[in-house]
Design an enzyme around this catalytic site. Sequence first.
Site, short mmCIF file in Angstrom:
data_model
loop_
_atom_site.label_atom_id
_atom_site.label_comp_id
_atom_site.label_asym_id
_atom_site.label_seq_id
_atom_site.Cartn_x
_atom_site.Cartn_y
_atom_site.Cartn_z
N HIS A 223 0.84 -1.19 0.00
CA HIS A 223 0.00 0.00 0.00
C HIS A 223 0.88 1.25 0.00
O HIS A 223 1.97 1.26 0.59
CB HIS A 223 -0.90 0.02 1.24
N CYS B 281 0.11 2.15 -5.30
CA CYS B 281 -0.81 3.17 -5.80
C CYS B 281 -0.26 4.56 -5.49
O CYS B 281 0.52 4.75 -4.56
CB CYS B 281 -2.19 2.99 -5.19
#
Length: 824
Positions: free
Chosen positions: A415, A464
């Site tokens: 993440h 991301c």
Amino acid sequence: MSLLGDPLQALPPSAAPTGPLLAPPAGATLNRLREPLLRRLSELLDQAPEGRGWRRLAELAGSRGRLRLSCLDLEQCSLKVLEPEGSPSLCLLKLMGEKGCTVTELSDFLQAMEHTEVLQLLSPPGIKITVNPESKAVLAGQFVKLCCRATGHPFVQYQWFKMNKEIPNGNTSELIFNAVHVKDAGFYVCRVNNNFTFEFSQWSQLDVCDIPESFQRSVDGVSESKLQICVEPTSQKLMPGSTLVLQCVAVGSPIPHYQWFKNELPLTHETKKLYMVPYVDLEHQGTYWCHVYNDRDSQDSKKVEIIIGRTDEAVECTEDELNNLGHPDNKEQTTDQPLAKDKVALLIGNMNYREHPKLKAPLVDVYELTNLLRQLDFKVVSLLDLTEYEMRNAVDEFLLLLDKGVYGLLYYAGHGYENFGNSFMVPVDAPNPYRSENCLCVQNILKLMQEKETGLNVFLLDMCRKRNDYDDTIPILDALKVTANIVFGYATCQGAEAFEIQHSGLANGIFMKFLKDRLLEDKKITVLLDEVAEDMGKCHLTKGKQALEIRSSLSEKRALTDPIQGTEYSAESLVRNLQWAKAHELPESMCLKFDCGVQIQLGFAAEFSNVMIIYTSIVYKPPEIIMCDAYVTDFPLDLDIDPKDANKGTPEETGSYLVSKDLPKHCLYTRLSSLQKLKEHLVFTVCLSYQYSGLEDTVEDKQEVNVGKPLIAKLDMHRGLGRKTCFQTCLMSNGPYQSSAATSGGAGHYHSLQDPFHGVYHSHPGNPSNVTPADSCHCSRTPDAFISSFAHHASCHFSRSNVPVETTDEIPFSFSDRLRISEK
């Protein structure tokens, strides 16, 4: 107020606490009342004085013909006093219930008897909240008090919540922060209850502003309630294409609102503390200020001038330097082939997040990249599932391996998010929601690598890059050096998410799927990444979903395949080799001999730098023993090993899918992960259970084994190097390699692919330590799913709950005949 400025409405939680007695419906008959309530009513009636007890109630009930009781019924009630736990009133209420007496009728009788105490059980008083907590913006370190007051009978109790979590010791009408911290920011609500019912206060948002030290003097003595601007915007002179960031921070109660103006006109939708233009042009030149207001007051910030144009900077140089400009000295071009003094890589894959969606692709991606980089003579440290503290210490160890002229490569899968051009890697222990202080800033790591005068700095970020709306801090980093040796390979472009391919249980990220096919090519690193980007662009699965972004200041033709200089025996090289070897040393294979004659072989294999597999097998069993089993147990508590996951018949059962083909067969396998947490030597027990021929009893024997500190545990990363502050985020980055667009709010990855993988490292001397790359996964092998996954912010949903909670529900929509994209 919600994050979008809408009023928050508190609804009761699905499991809201209730009093021990619940008020019954008015139309219900008495035989529908719960037993605890009936007994409490009976106790009060039994103890009541003459004229207000059960006999008077029976008399009033008899005035309504259908409820009249016979003399026999009344005698039956009277005789209940002779029983140990008998109650005449309870008997009466049950008889009245059998005759159809309702709660309303009973209330009428009690009203006539003026028996208010019993009446309150049937019609409990409500709670009225008289003072609701106010939303407010405050400075870090201030004294802050949230207040909720309510009236009710007999008395009320308070319990404060932050989002959906109960606050320990928050059980008074005032919630006090003696020195409020940034981590205290959030939404608060107070639950008020008595023995009968409960109510929730209005939501209160607490915004805690942590302003730079340079502003501290101007805000000394700031009031908790008065509206006051603490950070003013500043005038700037920018080049076209630069990023404009204006900041205005105010404190006060109620919480301040913002409206930015340019040349006397309000800017549409610019209602936050920060005003940002990613790429400025001449049209953005002008006078800016911010109007700050709440229900009680308003203020304007100072007006600032933004000038767009060329800067008038002079660079001093000699006449010879001026004449040679554009004609590099041939003496500096000592070779056509760039050489690396050494090559070092740190690979981190975070999957098992505690408060965020778990990922699968980093397992495969880190493993495959490790194998490929080792073929290019990189010293690779590969680590899975690191906490913030462990990530910082891993970077410290990585920096120790760097030196002048060394190639440094950092790969991260997990993440992540990007705010104001700064990329943040999210540890597995990050809270929900997370902010910059919970994460590692990549640009900070780059600066520390530059201090080592590395020959090449490569960052491959498989995460991301969406904006994190919960993090409004503008990092102010020290200026990066202007070095022509930096390459960033982002798995996706700004503001976008990264995807993974699913195939038969294991996963690749899209980026790694295409990168692994070209990584061994002898090409300039930027050219190689360009070709990877072209490959991704040709795949129909990724079009419009994910695009590789490359940023580079590389001025030389440097490649990952560049040879290492012949300085194998320099002092610096020996130190690096020793440090790296120390982190990859496995225990030696051993044979344990038990008194009964049984011999057990213990072997060890490394899957990652912090993941080791122990495999056990019985190599000799005396003929008089007809049955024997061996297993390992009693591992250190630091490793948190579930006994149910140990001593499995196949490596796959332990979660080790990647090395099964390289391990010996017919063994029992135990996978030890998170070896960086190991504080002492790895000590465990080998247990043997066996049975002699002709005997029914089973005999147990055991031996304790101490294998020291294997792999990364030798570095004692849990102790750290005392450099955590080196990575703390400060406030606005002006580095030359940073994105100027605002992007991602918790981001993420991945899921799975069942192909053969090679490259396990054994402790057996005869086993080779080299590795081979995994089979390529081409687009023609249609995967089972194409999934986007990114970290979810706790969204403000209040249905059936008293607080907004994070949701991981999938919203699928059609993508192709055999594929599905899920947006979480």
